[in-house]
Scaffold this motif. Structure first.
Motif, mmCIF file in Angstrom:
data_model
loop_
_atom_site.group_PDB
_atom_site.id
_atom_site.type_symbol
_atom_site.label_atom_id
_atom_site.label_comp_id
_atom_site.label_asym_id
_atom_site.label_seq_id
_atom_site.Cartn_x
_atom_site.Cartn_y
_atom_site.Cartn_z
ATOM 1 N N LEU A 74 0.855 -1.175 0.000
ATOM 2 C CA LEU A 74 0.000 0.000 0.000
ATOM 3 C C LEU A 74 0.894 1.228 0.000
ATOM 4 O O LEU A 74 1.644 1.467 0.935
ATOM 5 N N THR A 128 1.282 5.014 0.463
ATOM 6 C CA THR A 128 0.490 6.040 1.122
ATOM 7 C C THR A 128 1.304 7.300 1.346
ATOM 8 O O THR A 128 2.460 7.386 1.029
ATOM 9 N N THR A 137 -2.819 9.599 5.000
ATOM 10 C CA THR A 137 -3.228 8.497 5.862
ATOM 11 C C THR A 137 -2.916 8.791 7.311
ATOM 12 O O THR A 137 -3.119 7.944 8.183
ATOM 13 N N LEU A 197 -3.415 1.609 -4.174
ATOM 14 C CA LEU A 197 -3.111 0.207 -3.986
ATOM 15 C C LEU A 197 -2.357 -0.243 -5.219
ATOM 16 O O LEU A 197 -2.872 -0.218 -6.321
ATOM 17 N N ASN A 237 -2.730 -1.428 8.027
ATOM 18 C CA ASN A 237 -3.676 -0.968 7.019
ATOM 19 C C ASN A 237 -3.856 -2.004 5.911
ATOM 20 O O ASN A 237 -4.961 -2.203 5.400
ATOM 21 N N GLN A 238 -2.778 -2.672 5.533
ATOM 22 C CA GLN A 238 -2.892 -3.740 4.552
ATOM 23 C C GLN A 238 -3.806 -4.849 5.064
ATOM 24 O O GLN A 238 -4.634 -5.383 4.325
ATOM 25 N N LEU A 243 -7.422 -3.698 4.899
ATOM 26 C CA LEU A 243 -7.981 -3.739 3.548
ATOM 27 C C LEU A 243 -8.364 -5.160 3.156
ATOM 28 O O LEU A 243 -9.395 -5.378 2.495
ATOM 29 N N ASN A 254 -12.426 -6.386 2.534
ATOM 30 C CA ASN A 254 -12.843 -6.747 1.180
ATOM 31 C C ASN A 254 -12.989 -8.236 0.914
ATOM 32 O O ASN A 254 -13.614 -8.623 -0.076
ATOM 33 N N GLY A 274 -9.799 -0.163 6.606
ATOM 34 C CA GLY A 274 -8.713 0.187 5.697
ATOM 35 C C GLY A 274 -8.835 1.576 5.119
ATOM 36 O O GLY A 274 -9.934 2.067 4.869
ATOM 37 N N ALA A 318 -8.014 3.388 1.850
ATOM 38 C CA ALA A 318 -7.630 3.198 0.460
ATOM 39 C C ALA A 318 -7.723 4.496 -0.342
ATOM 40 O O ALA A 318 -7.229 4.564 -1.456
ATOM 41 N N ASP A 319 -8.360 5.511 0.223
ATOM 42 C CA ASP A 319 -8.444 6.805 -0.448
ATOM 43 C C ASP A 319 -8.708 7.882 0.598
ATOM 44 O O ASP A 319 -8.956 7.590 1.774
ATOM 45 N N LYS A 365 -11.459 7.984 3.417
ATOM 46 C CA LYS A 365 -11.428 7.044 4.538
ATOM 47 C C LYS A 365 -10.546 7.519 5.697
ATOM 48 O O LYS A 365 -10.406 6.841 6.707
#
Length: 495
Positions: free
Chosen positions: A9, A11, A15, A30, A121-122, A125, A129, A185, A187-188, A191
């Motif tokens: 990831l 970042t 973050t 990602l 964080n990985q 995610l 998902n 997570g 991811a953008d 979040k």
């Protein structure tokens, strides 16, 4: 590290409390690591993508600021097992317990915090998902999901024991709480959150939940052990976490479950050889490396601990041997002798005189000695079976089950060539602490064991004299970058 694709990831400052490291304004992306040559579109939409994503977390653990070096070597430097040699200058500040010379702060601006939260964080995610994807093999989904929970638990426990007081031994006037808990997570940009520090109790509640989930998901067989999270490793980690939490009945429960698993304690005759094997037969979980991931001559565990290239050969110099056992540590290993004066403890064989290629020769630790056949390339045990017996012994002692505590203590003593101890009362706990020190020497436990039990760190004057437990340097400082981006974070006392 892994044969499967590795996913990372990427970042930036966006973050924040998790991953703050730079002033870049790029949103999180990602992307598959260049070496994997994978398709980023398959990242979290296919079973293969989830395999790659989970492998990316293991790759994070290889970092020098995590299990590539610091979780072991910095812990030993901060504690009382080791002394610095100043052959390269590395780890000398940590060994003298100088302010801001601790995990990831002296040279890397808080990289331990940053890298651990990258990995968390990985895991988040993956967990967010994985329920959206259909797996043809349900066991594969369970295995990957279980590993994400296991790794998140490991990382949160490591962060907690670095940056927070352990349960039951806080200094109330200096206690600023646990670490931030992020379980969704990022991811953008949408979040991003700015969480405050959770309480230590809530951090442990989360770790318990993650380990319970991992144990539920892992199968009874251990085909992936020890290179990946597995049932026996999750049970063992739960015993460790519960011991830190002073939850002694739970520590006994999970230590007992893990002892019943397929990986067993090595017998006396093969214990030393296990440290020379590419994969330690006692490992329940270890961080494994391939040749392309060699950390190298400056910061590997081998170069940190020894100048030797191979055992018994003082003619070839490899590393620097920056951190070596104190005289007191070696004396403790040699304390019990036969009637003819021979040292009984076979663990003494893991320490030998180094070369003069970098200057004065010292007795050095040879647990990490290029076991993969390449200098500076080692698989790193994170949890070994012997820990289970000592966890259970300490927990049982604190529950008043002294007979059971002594039994487990003697399992370790006799495996190491010592006679069974006949002790009573507090002498049992003293010997448990002593065996923990000797058994885990240079594996990164000592500093944390002193800290979780509220003990002072006693060192020679040349090593800075040690620390009183009430000294603020018992805790690492929250990184400055983190404080500047998340105003809800409170710095540790004294920084």
């Amino acid at each position: 590290m892994r044969t499967l694709k590795s996913i990372f990831l990427s970042t930036s400052l966006l973050t924040v409390s998790l991953l703050a490291a730079t002033a870049c304004k790029d949103s999180a992306l990602l992307e598959v690591a260049p070496r994997s040559q994978g398709d980023s579109q398959t990242a979290l939409t296919t079973a293969e993508g989830f395999d790659a994503a989970v492998n990316g977390i293991y790759d994070r653990l290889q970092s020098v600021v995590l299990y590539g070096r610091d979780m072991l070597a910095v812990s030993e430097a901060l504690g009382d097992n080791a002394q610095f040699t100043n052959k390269s200058g590395r780890l000398s500040g940590e060994n003298r317990n100088l302010i801001n010379n601790t995990f990831g702060t002296a040279t890397s601006g808080g990289a331990t915090w940053q890298t651990a939260y990258f990995a968390i964080n990985q895991a988040n995610l993956v967990l967010d998902n994985i329920g959206n994807v259909t797996f043809s093999d349900t066991s594969q989904r369970n295995r990957l999901q279980g590993q994400a929970y296991f790794l998140r638990a490991l990382l949160y426990h490591d962060l907690s024991r670095i940056y927070s007081y352990d349960p039951g031994v806080a200094v109330p006037s200096q206690d600023r709480g646990g670490v931030p808990l992020l379980t969704a997570g990022v991811a953008d940009q949408s979040k991003i959150t700015f969480p405050a520090r959770a309480t230590v109790a809530d951090v442990y509640k989360q770790i318990y939940s993650d380990l319970q989930n991992a144990i539920r998901l892992f199968s009874r067989s251990n085909p992936s052990a020890p290179a990946y999270g597995n049932l026996q490793a999750a049970q063992a980690l739960f015993s460790r976490v519960a011991l830190y939490n002073k939850d002694y009945a739970t520590a006994v429960q999970y230590a007992t479950s893990a002892i019943g698993g397929s990986i067993k304690l090595s017998p006396n005759a093969s214990y030393i050889g296990g440290w020379r094997a590419p994969q330690n037969p006692e490992s329940l979980f270890e961080v494994q490396f391939i040749v392309a991931e060699n950390i190298g001559v400056n910061t590997s565990l081998q170069t940190s601990y020894t100048t030797l290239v191979r055992t018994g050969d003082r003619t070839a110099t490899g590393g620097f041997g920056d951190l070596v056992p104190t005289t007191a540590f070696i004396n403790d290993l040699e304390a019990e002798k036969s009637s003819t004066g021979a040292v009984l403890d076979i663990r003494r064989q893991l320490y030998e005189l180094g070369t003069i290629g970098r200057g004065t020769a010292f007795i050095e630790c040879t647990k990490f000695l290029g076991k993969n056949g390449t200098i500076n390339l080692d698989n790193v045990p994170v949890i070994r079976v012997s820990e289970l017996y000592l966890n259970r012994a300490e927990a049982n002692y604190n529950l008043g089950n002294t007979t059971d505590a002594l039994t487990d203590l003697n399992v370790i003593r006799q495996r190491c060539g010592l006679t069974a101890a006949t002790l009573t009362g507090s002498a049992i706990l003293t010997e448990i602490y002593r065996q923990e020190r000797l058994e885990y020497g240079f594996e990164g436990h000592r500093w944390f064991d002193l800290k979780r039990t509220g003990q002072n760190v006693v060192k020679a004057t040349a090593q800075g004299g040690g620390l009183a437990y009430t000294d603020n340097r018992i805790l690492a400082p929250i990184p400055v970058n983190e404080l500047s981006t998340n105003r809800n974070i409170v710095q540790n006392f004294g920084y």
